[in-house]
Design an enzyme around this catalytic site. Sequence first.
Site: not given
Length: 149
Positions: A68, A71
């Site tokens: 991600c 993230c």
Amino acid sequence: MAVIRACPHCGQKNRIPATHLADTGRCGACKNALPPVNEPLAADTALFDEILQNARVPVLVDFWADWCGPCRMAAPEVARTAADLAGQAIVLKVDSDKHHDLAARYNVRGIPNFLVLHNGKLVHQQAGLVGHDQMEAWLRSAATVSTPA
Ligand SMILES: [Zn+2]
């Protein structure tokens, strides 16, 4: 269940109970002060529940995953929050690929996904990248809304 932290003075590994993660402790070996946790802790379900039940300060949880991109962009903001609010909050990181049970419990679909918990209760949840100033505002507000008895 406790968090293992190395003493910054002598390197001795100390076991810190969840209730004392935000406190200044004392190294079992050299007796120097152990500062409150000032970095995000990687949590599995057992540690998550232990901290959720025992923490006396607000807890920020960052649900993330390896693949991600946002993230990874959030990670330094999460780390900064843990450093800025050492002693006033606890910051956990949960790998949502490894801990589907926690992700399901909090209905986490999109990541990064942030939870703020206090006194065992969810007080805020928001998906998407935010800055450390926003995360710190959530935690400060959680601390004022419900102060532990
Ligand atoms: Zn020590």
